[in-house]
Design a protein around this motif. Structure first.
Motif, PDB file in Angstrom:
ATOM      1  N   MET A   1      -4.192 -24.635  -1.772  1.00 55.48           N
ATOM      2  CA  MET A   1      -3.810 -25.426  -1.093  1.00 55.48           C
ATOM      3  C   MET A   1      -3.977 -25.503   1.153  1.00 55.48           C
ATOM      4  O   MET A   1      -4.849 -26.357   0.404  1.00 55.48           O
ATOM      5  CB  MET A   1      -1.720 -25.715  -1.204  1.00 55.48           C
ATOM      6  CG  MET A   1      -1.082 -26.147  -1.061  1.00 55.48           C
ATOM      7  SD  MET A   1       0.065 -26.279  -1.238  1.00 55.48           S
ATOM      8  CE  MET A   1       1.200 -24.334  -0.841  1.00 55.48           C
ATOM      9  N   ALA A   2      -3.681 -24.862   0.845  1.00 53.54           N
ATOM     10  CA  ALA A   2      -4.503 -25.608   2.575  1.00 53.54           C
ATOM     11  C   ALA A   2      -5.447 -24.530   2.763  1.00 53.54           C
ATOM     12  O   ALA A   2      -6.465 -25.030   3.667  1.00 53.54           O
ATOM     13  CB  ALA A   2      -3.234 -24.816   4.108  1.00 53.54           C
ATOM     14  N   GLU A   3      -5.939 -24.214   2.115  1.00 48.52           N
ATOM     15  CA  GLU A   3      -7.015 -22.878   1.754  1.00 48.52           C
ATOM     16  C   GLU A   3      -7.934 -23.995   1.747  1.00 48.52           C
ATOM     17  O   GLU A   3      -8.832 -24.393   1.582  1.00 48.52           O
ATOM     18  CB  GLU A   3      -6.906 -21.928   0.750  1.00 48.52           C
ATOM     19  CG  GLU A   3      -6.351 -21.038   1.839  1.00 48.52           C
ATOM     20  CD  GLU A   3      -6.738 -19.265   1.220  1.00 48.52           C
ATOM     21  OE1 GLU A   3      -6.187 -19.482   0.099  1.00 48.52           O
ATOM     22  OE2 GLU A   3      -6.291 -18.149   1.844  1.00 48.52           O
ATOM     23  N   LYS A   4      -7.461 -24.847   0.181  1.00 50.68           N
ATOM     24  CA  LYS A   4      -8.550 -26.003  -0.506  1.00 50.68           C
ATOM     25  C   LYS A   4      -7.805 -27.228  -1.094  1.00 50.68           C
ATOM     26  O   LYS A   4      -7.082 -26.636  -1.545  1.00 50.68           O
ATOM     27  CB  LYS A   4      -8.826 -25.000  -1.811  1.00 50.68           C
ATOM     28  CG  LYS A   4      -9.313 -23.566  -1.953  1.00 50.68           C
ATOM     29  CD  LYS A   4     -10.075 -23.726  -2.381  1.00 50.68           C
ATOM     30  CE  LYS A   4     -10.840 -22.101  -3.042  1.00 50.68           C
ATOM     31  NZ  LYS A   4     -11.756 -21.601  -3.647  1.00 50.68           N
ATOM     32  N   ASN A   5      -7.411 -27.996   0.057  1.00 49.58           N
ATOM     33  CA  ASN A   5      -6.992 -29.387  -0.172  1.00 49.58           C
ATOM     34  C   ASN A   5      -7.489 -30.285   0.041  1.00 49.58           C
ATOM     35  O   ASN A   5      -7.500 -31.436  -0.312  1.00 49.58           O
ATOM     36  CB  ASN A   5      -5.740 -28.888   1.034  1.00 49.58           C
ATOM     37  CG  ASN A   5      -6.985 -29.422   2.658  1.00 49.58           C
ATOM     38  OD1 ASN A   5      -8.118 -29.152   2.637  1.00 49.58           O
ATOM     39  ND2 ASN A   5      -6.525 -28.975   3.749  1.00 49.58           N
ATOM     40  N   SER A   6      -9.250 -29.930  -0.573  1.00 45.60           N
ATOM     41  CA  SER A   6      -9.632 -31.230  -0.366  1.00 45.60           C
ATOM     42  C   SER A   6      -9.511 -31.693  -2.250  1.00 45.60           C
ATOM     43  O   SER A   6      -8.847 -30.790  -3.121  1.00 45.60           O
ATOM     44  CB  SER A   6     -11.224 -30.701   0.208  1.00 45.60           C
ATOM     45  OG  SER A   6     -12.001 -30.200  -1.200  1.00 45.60           O
ATOM     46  N   SER A   7      -9.975 -33.093  -2.050  1.00 46.30           N
ATOM     47  CA  SER A   7      -9.365 -33.752  -3.811  1.00 46.30           C
ATOM     48  C   SER A   7     -10.522 -32.858  -4.757  1.00 46.30           C
ATOM     49  O   SER A   7     -10.119 -32.930  -5.686  1.00 46.30           O
ATOM     50  CB  SER A   7      -9.144 -34.887  -3.587  1.00 46.30           C
ATOM     51  OG  SER A   7     -10.835 -35.660  -3.489  1.00 46.30           O
ATOM     52  N   LYS A  57      -0.289 -26.517   9.459  1.00 43.12           N
ATOM     53  CA  LYS A  57       0.168 -24.518  10.750  1.00 43.12           C
ATOM     54  C   LYS A  57      -0.035 -23.581  10.049  1.00 43.12           C
ATOM     55  O   LYS A  57       0.059 -22.723  10.501  1.00 43.12           O
ATOM     56  CB  LYS A  57       1.886 -25.269  10.138  1.00 43.12           C
ATOM     57  CG  LYS A  57       2.591 -25.613  11.288  1.00 43.12           C
ATOM     58  CD  LYS A  57       3.753 -25.999  10.597  1.00 43.12           C
ATOM     59  CE  LYS A  57       4.164 -27.047  11.962  1.00 43.12           C
ATOM     60  NZ  LYS A  57       5.984 -27.351  11.537  1.00 43.12           N
ATOM     61  N   TYR A  58      -0.924 -23.583   8.885  1.00 39.04           N
ATOM     62  CA  TYR A  58      -1.729 -22.240   8.264  1.00 39.04           C
ATOM     63  C   TYR A  58      -1.788 -21.669   8.731  1.00 39.04           C
ATOM     64  O   TYR A  58      -3.258 -22.386   9.041  1.00 39.04           O
ATOM     65  CB  TYR A  58      -1.712 -22.960   6.139  1.00 39.04           C
ATOM     66  CG  TYR A  58      -2.396 -21.700   5.709  1.00 39.04           C
ATOM     67  CD1 TYR A  58      -1.506 -19.909   5.433  1.00 39.04           C
ATOM     68  CD2 TYR A  58      -3.562 -21.915   5.170  1.00 39.04           C
ATOM     69  CE1 TYR A  58      -2.265 -19.674   4.966  1.00 39.04           C
ATOM     70  CE2 TYR A  58      -3.977 -21.054   4.821  1.00 39.04           C
ATOM     71  CZ  TYR A  58      -3.087 -19.714   4.505  1.00 39.04           C
ATOM     72  OH  TYR A  58      -4.061 -18.575   3.780  1.00 39.04           O
ATOM     73  N   ASP A  59      -2.092 -20.377   8.352  1.00 37.38           N
ATOM     74  CA  ASP A  59      -3.241 -20.033   9.514  1.00 37.38           C
ATOM     75  C   ASP A  59      -4.403 -19.396   8.131  1.00 37.38           C
ATOM     76  O   ASP A  59      -4.061 -18.261   7.628  1.00 37.38           O
ATOM     77  CB  ASP A  59      -3.127 -19.110  10.229  1.00 37.38           C
ATOM     78  CG  ASP A  59      -3.889 -17.999  10.679  1.00 37.38           C
ATOM     79  OD1 ASP A  59      -5.012 -17.640  10.960  1.00 37.38           O
ATOM     80  OD2 ASP A  59      -3.422 -16.739  11.862  1.00 37.38           O
ATOM     81  N   PRO A  60      -4.943 -19.161   8.160  1.00 37.59           N
ATOM     82  CA  PRO A  60      -6.530 -18.753   6.684  1.00 37.59           C
ATOM     83  C   PRO A  60      -6.980 -18.003   7.253  1.00 37.59           C
ATOM     84  O   PRO A  60      -6.763 -17.521   6.471  1.00 37.59           O
ATOM     85  CB  PRO A  60      -7.982 -20.076   7.428  1.00 37.59           C
ATOM     86  CG  PRO A  60      -7.122 -21.448   8.349  1.00 37.59           C
ATOM     87  CD  PRO A  60      -6.015 -20.489   9.155  1.00 37.59           C
ATOM     88  N   SER A  61      -6.711 -16.675   8.192  1.00 36.32           N
ATOM     89  CA  SER A  61      -6.675 -15.664   8.567  1.00 36.32           C
ATOM     90  C   SER A  61      -5.938 -15.571   7.912  1.00 36.32           C
ATOM     91  O   SER A  61      -5.662 -13.679   7.791  1.00 36.32           O
ATOM     92  CB  SER A  61      -6.849 -14.998  10.418  1.00 36.32           C
ATOM     93  OG  SER A  61      -5.479 -15.333  10.790  1.00 36.32           O
ATOM     94  N   ARG A  62      -4.655 -15.340   7.629  1.00 39.13           N
ATOM     95  CA  ARG A  62      -3.996 -14.730   6.273  1.00 39.13           C
ATOM     96  C   ARG A  62      -3.893 -15.447   4.782  1.00 39.13           C
ATOM     97  O   ARG A  62      -3.952 -15.869   5.134  1.00 39.13           O
ATOM     98  CB  ARG A  62      -2.262 -15.121   7.087  1.00 39.13           C
ATOM     99  CG  ARG A  62      -1.875 -14.153   8.463  1.00 39.13           C
ATOM    100  CD  ARG A  62      -0.868 -14.476   9.326  1.00 39.13           C
ATOM    101  NE  ARG A  62       0.856 -14.067   7.967  1.00 39.13           N
ATOM    102  CZ  ARG A  62       1.880 -14.329   8.031  1.00 39.13           C
ATOM    103  NH1 ARG A  62       2.154 -15.801   8.922  1.00 39.13           N
ATOM    104  NH2 ARG A  62       2.778 -13.592   7.170  1.00 39.13           N
ATOM    105  N   PRO A  63      -3.170 -14.237   4.009  1.00 40.85           N
ATOM    106  CA  PRO A  63      -3.277 -14.374   2.964  1.00 40.85           C
ATOM    107  C   PRO A  63      -2.060 -15.849   2.571  1.00 40.85           C
ATOM    108  O   PRO A  63      -1.000 -15.476   2.732  1.00 40.85           O
ATOM    109  CB  PRO A  63      -2.574 -12.983   2.160  1.00 40.85           C
ATOM    110  CG  PRO A  63      -2.496 -12.266   3.434  1.00 40.85           C
ATOM    111  CD  PRO A  63      -2.726 -12.725   4.263  1.00 40.85           C
ATOM    112  N   LEU A  64      -2.269 -16.793   1.513  1.00 38.00           N
ATOM    113  CA  LEU A  64      -1.917 -18.101   1.676  1.00 38.00           C
ATOM    114  C   LEU A  64      -0.243 -17.897   1.134  1.00 38.00           C
ATOM    115  O   LEU A  64       0.534 -17.708   1.045  1.00 38.00           O
ATOM    116  CB  LEU A  64      -2.702 -18.922   0.399  1.00 38.00           C
ATOM    117  CG  LEU A  64      -1.226 -20.472   0.185  1.00 38.00           C
ATOM    118  CD1 LEU A  64      -1.003 -21.334   1.084  1.00 38.00           C
ATOM    119  CD2 LEU A  64      -2.437 -20.773  -0.599  1.00 38.00           C
TER     120      LEU A  64
END
Lengths: 194, 156
Positions: A1-7, A57-64
């Motif tokens: 999702m926020a980690e991998k949000n590209s189509s 708003k997701y912080d990628p340094s934390r687990p999703l």
């Protein structure tokens, strides 16, 4: 999702694995919070929708999955507050119909049966039932640490409190849980004897 | 005996969340204090029961909904899927190959009737006729055997 949000990534097997892992963790947490499979599924869907909506708003340094669990926890607290506000009624006030003797005859009891079919062991049934009797903050801390295997720090972030509060809630939660479990087991033994 | 261990500290000890030196102190105290040892054992038993709780997999219906909403495959991925040999593509490919072979055969095969040259046959017939080997008239009444014997004698 926020980690991998590209189509491009949204159709990849990695994305699917990530989605499955997050959904499993979120579902387990929701199941322990609500004690009901149907409600847990609704909560997970809502949490994913919120996460997707606020993905910036997701912080990628934390687990999703920890972030989704935080959203899930906040959603559950909000839902509980809304429910209590809407359904709060004095048990001393007269019941809505004259035929009913009291509010306790009208109000539904705790909904336990929908999850029973999933519980394979006696231990799981008893612990699950005991967990449902704990106050929300104790239940959340115990579930996240002992069942979900999260660290004190992660729990603090999910629940929005310090590590000291987490360890205190964990301790109180376990003490209460121990009492309830032994009561339930005694009750079960008596029922079996009868 | 030293003072009893703080309950929360004991809980943190059970979780392995206290520093090494504090851990040693707690262990030393537990050797001497039955009350704290009992309390610690109670906490550990409860923790064990919680840890042994199974993890449930998200139901298929929930996963279907989540994937439907958050897993829209990209065009390049869809095209890649279409061109990946799969269980569907293999038989389709085999059928297409057979159809192509048949089409090729139909297109290349000549539709005109075969023209067979009768000239050698006519020449042979004429030769036999000239050598009086072809019986003429009624075959039963002709002296075919005598003619054949004469021919054999001639070629010998």
């Amino acid at each position: 999702m926020a980690e991998k949000n590209s189509s491009e990534q949204s159709g990849s097997p990695d994305y699917e694995t990530l989605l499955q892992r997050c959904a499993d963790k979120a579902y387990n947490f929701a199941l322990r919070l609500s004690g009901n499979s149907v409600e847990a599924q609704d909560m997970v869907q809502e949490a994913f929708a919120r996460a997707f909506e606020h993905r910036n708003k997701y912080d990628p340094s934390r687990p999703l999955d920890a972030w989704i669990n935080k959203i899930l926890f906040n959603l559950y607290i909000d839902a509980q507050r809304r429910y209590e506000k809407r359904h709060s009624v004095s048990l001393d006030s007269p019941p809505p119909t004259e035929n009913d003797s009291s509010w306790s005859d009208i109000l539904p009891g705790p909904d336990r049966e929908p999850i029973d079919f999933m519980m394979k062991s006696e231990n799981e049934k008893i612990v699950h039932e005991a967990l449902q009797t704990l106050p929300l903050h104790y239940r959340t801390a115990v579930t996240l640490f002992d069942i979900e295997g999260r660290s004190y720090e992660e729990i603090g972030k999910i629940m929005g409190c310090g590590i000291g509060t987490v360890s205190s809630r964990l301790h109180q939660g376990r003490l209460l849980l121990k009492k309830v479990i032994s009561k339930l087991e005694k009750h079960g033994e008596v029922a079996r004897r009868d | 005996m030293t003072e009893h261990i703080d309950a929360i500290q004991l809980s943190r000890y059970v979780d392995g969340e206290i520093p090494r030196d504090a851990q040693d102190a707690v262990e030393q105290h537990l050797l001497d204090c039955v009350l704290c040892a009992e309390q610690m054992q109670g906490l550990r038993d409860t923790k064990l029961r919680l840890v042994s709780m199974p993890h449930h997999v998200a139901p298929a219906e929930l996963m279907r909904k989540l994937k439907g909403r958050y897993m829209k495959p990209s065009w390049s991925h869809r095209i890649r899927i279409w061109f990946t040999p799969s269980q569907v593509w293999k038989p389709v490919g085999a059928l297409a190959a057979v159809a192509a072979a048949m089409a090729l055969w139909v297109l290349t095969a000549s539709h005109e009737p075969d023209v067979v040259s009768l000239a050698p046959l006519v020449a042979a017939h004429s030769r036999y006729e000239a050598e009086s080997l072809v019986p003429s008239g009624d075959i039963l009444s002709s002296d075919y055997s005598a003619q054949l014997a004469a021919y054999h004698a001639q070629i010998r």
